[in-house]
Design an enzyme around this catalytic site. Structure first.
Site, PDB file in Angstrom:
ATOM      1  N   SER A  90      53.297  20.191  21.082  1.00 35.77           N
ATOM      2  CA  SER A  90      54.309  19.153  20.826  1.00 35.77           C
ATOM      3  C   SER A  90      55.706  19.694  21.046  1.00 35.77           C
ATOM      4  O   SER A  90      56.589  18.956  21.476  1.00 35.77           O
ATOM      5  CB  SER A  90      54.234  18.684  19.375  1.00 35.77           C
ATOM      6  OG  SER A  90      52.982  18.161  19.088  1.00 35.77           O
ATOM      7  N   HIS A 146      51.118  16.297  27.444  1.00 30.46           N
ATOM      8  CA  HIS A 146      51.342  15.936  26.052  1.00 30.46           C
ATOM      9  C   HIS A 146      50.873  14.507  25.761  1.00 30.46           C
ATOM     10  O   HIS A 146      51.525  13.531  26.103  1.00 30.46           O
ATOM     11  CB  HIS A 146      52.836  16.100  25.710  1.00 30.46           C
ATOM     12  CG  HIS A 146      53.125  15.862  24.276  1.00 30.46           C
ATOM     13  ND1 HIS A 146      54.019  14.921  23.828  1.00 30.46           N
ATOM     14  CD2 HIS A 146      52.599  16.431  23.154  1.00 30.46           C
ATOM     15  CE1 HIS A 146      54.040  14.931  22.512  1.00 30.46           C
ATOM     16  NE2 HIS A 146      53.202  15.834  22.082  1.00 30.46           N
ATOM     17  N   GLU A 199      53.026  12.674  28.534  1.00 27.79           N
ATOM     18  CA  GLU A 199      54.113  13.402  29.200  1.00 27.79           C
ATOM     19  C   GLU A 199      53.522  14.562  30.000  1.00 27.79           C
ATOM     20  O   GLU A 199      52.670  15.295  29.498  1.00 27.79           O
ATOM     21  CB  GLU A 199      55.096  13.952  28.156  1.00 27.79           C
ATOM     22  CG  GLU A 199      55.907  12.870  27.461  1.00 27.79           C
ATOM     23  CD  GLU A 199      56.716  13.402  26.281  1.00 27.79           C
ATOM     24  OE1 GLU A 199      57.872  13.000  26.135  1.00 27.79           O
ATOM     25  OE2 GLU A 199      56.182  14.219  25.500  1.00 27.79           O
ATOM     26  N   ASN A 255      59.350  13.508  21.512  1.00 26.83           N
ATOM     27  CA  ASN A 255      59.504  14.213  20.234  1.00 26.83           C
ATOM     28  C   ASN A 255      60.920  14.733  20.019  1.00 26.83           C
ATOM     29  O   ASN A 255      61.345  14.938  18.877  1.00 26.83           O
ATOM     30  CB  ASN A 255      58.505  15.354  20.121  1.00 26.83           C
ATOM     31  CG  ASN A 255      57.127  14.832  19.750  1.00 26.83           C
ATOM     32  OD1 ASN A 255      56.996  13.698  19.310  1.00 26.83           O
ATOM     33  ND2 ASN A 255      56.112  15.637  19.935  1.00 26.83           N
TER      34      ASN A 255
END
Ligand code: NAD
Length: 292
Positions: free
Chosen positions: A120, A141, A153, A191
Site C-alpha cells: 500500500s 495495487h 493501480e 492512498n
C-alpha cells in the site's frame, strides 16, 4: 490468449485471498503461498465462503464457484511457485518480510516471470532492489475487497522495464478490472489522498468532535461515499493502516502521514477492526468507549 497463464499469490490474508479469487474466477490457475497449513486453510475457506455467498445472492453460478476453487492450489513451499508467469506478493506490510520473501521467490521463478507487489505504501523501487533482476518488478495495487473493487493501480519502480507495466495493465483488463498508472511515491495515487483523510478523522474522534457513528454518517451522506471513514478503517485493518501511514511518514517526514496516538493505542490493544472482532465501529462496545 492471456498475458499470463499461471499466477502465484503470496499471502492469503485479506488481500491475497481476494486477489487469488479474482484471478481464478477469470479462468487462470493460481498457486497461493502461506506460512503454514492453518493460514492456508483459513484463506481458502474464506474464498469458498465469499463465493458461496455470491451463489446465494445470484451473482455467481454453482459451477463457477466450483471451477474457481478447482483452479486454486495452496502451498507452504516457495519452490511450488516455480512454473508461474506472474507472482503477486500480498504479505504483511513489513519491508523486511517482503524483501526476504521476494528474494526467495525470485530465486525460484523463471528469469522472465513478472514479480508484482500489492504494497500500500512501501517504495516499489526499494522492494525491486531486493530482487536480482529488478526490471521485472512493479506494483500492482488492488483495493479491498479485491473481488468487488474495480480499480487497480499499476506502479512502475525506477527499475521497471516499460513492457512489464504494459503487460500488467493488459492483465488487469483481462481479469475484469480497470487499471490506472501511478508514480512510485508513498501511497501512490489513492492512498496518498486517503491516508491523511483517515488520520484526520481519527484525530477528530479523539478530540470528541462527534461520535464515531455521526462522523461516519456525516461523511458518507455528506460526500456521497459508500462507507464512512471509521467503518472503512475497520475493514482495512487498523494495523495495516498504521503500517502504511507510518511508512509514508518515514519516507516523507510529512506530518499529514504521522499515525495519530489513538490509532497506535487501538493497535497496541489488539483492536484491529473486523479481523480481530473489535475496531472503531465493529464489535459490541459503544463508539464512545473506543475513543476513550
Ligand atoms: P493480512 O495481515 O490480512 O495478511 C497478510 C498475510 O500474509 C497473512 O495471512 C500472513 O500469514 C501472510 N504472510 C506473512 N509472511 C508470509 C510469508 N513469508 N509467506 C507467505 N505468506 C506470508 O494483510 P492484508 O491486509 O492482506 O495486506 C497484504 C498487503 O496488501 C500489504 O502489503 C497491505 O499493505 C496491502 N494492501 C492492504 C489493503 C487492505 O485494505 N487491507 C488494501 C490494499 C493493499
Amino acid at each position: 490468449m492471456s498475458t499470463f497463464d499461471t499466477v502465484g499469490v503470496l499471502g492469503l490474508g485479506l488481500m491475497g485471498r481476494g486477489i487469488a479469487q479474482v484471478i481464478a474466477q477469470s479462468g487462470l490457475a493460481v498457486t497461493v503461498l502461506e506460512v503454514d497449513r492453518d493460514r492456508l486453510d483459513t484463506g481458502v475457506r474464506a474464498i469458498g465462503e465469499f463465493l458461496a455467498e455470491g451463489v446465494r445472492r445470484g451473482k455467481v453460478t454453482e459451477s463457477e464457484r466450483a471451477a474457481t476453487l478447482e483452479r486454486i492450489t495452496g502451498t507452504t513451499d516457495p519452490a511450488d511457485l516455480k512454473p508461474v508467469d506472474l507472482v503477486i506478493e500480498a504479505v504483511v506490510e513489513n519491508p523486511e518480510v517482503k524483501r526476504d520473501l521476494l528474494g526467495k521467490i525470485a530465486a525460484v521463478v523463471r528469469d522472465d516471470a513478472v514479480v508484482a507487489t500489492n504494497t500500500s505504501a512501501l517504495s516499489v523501487t526499494d522492494l525491486a532492489a531486493s530482487v536480482p533482476n529488478p526490471g521485472r518488478v512493479a506494483g500492482l495495487h488492488f483495493f479491498n475487497p479485491a473481488p468487488l473493487m474495480p480499480v487497480v493501480e499499476v506502479i512502475a519502480a525506477v527499475q521497471t522495464e516499460p513492457g512489464v507495466v504494459d503487460r500488467l495493465a493488459a492483465f488487469v483488463g483481462e481479469i475484469g478490472k480497470t487499471s490506472v498508472r501511478a508514480k512510485d511515491r508513498p501511497g501512490f495515487l489513492v492512498n496518498r489522498l486517503l491516508m491523511p483523510y483517515l488520520n484526520d478523522v481519527i484525530a477528530e474522534l479523539d478530540a470528541e468532535l462527534a461520535t464515531a457513528e455521526d462522523i461516519d454518517v456525516a461523511l458518507k451522506l455528506g460526500l456521497g461515499y459508500r462507507m464512512g471513514p471509521l467503518e472503512l478503517l475497520d475493514l482495512i485493518g487498523l494495523d495495516t493502516h498504521e503500517h502504511a501511514t507510518s511508512s509514508a511518514y518515514r519516507a516523507t517526514l510529512d506530518s499529514q502521514f504521522a499515525p495519530p496516538p489513538l490509532l497506535r493505542q487501538m493497535v497496541a490493544a489488539g483492536y484491529l477492526g473486523r479481523k480481530s472482532g473489535r475496531g472503531f465501529r465493529f464489535g459490541t462496545h459503544t463508539a464512545q468507549e473506543t475513543a476513550r
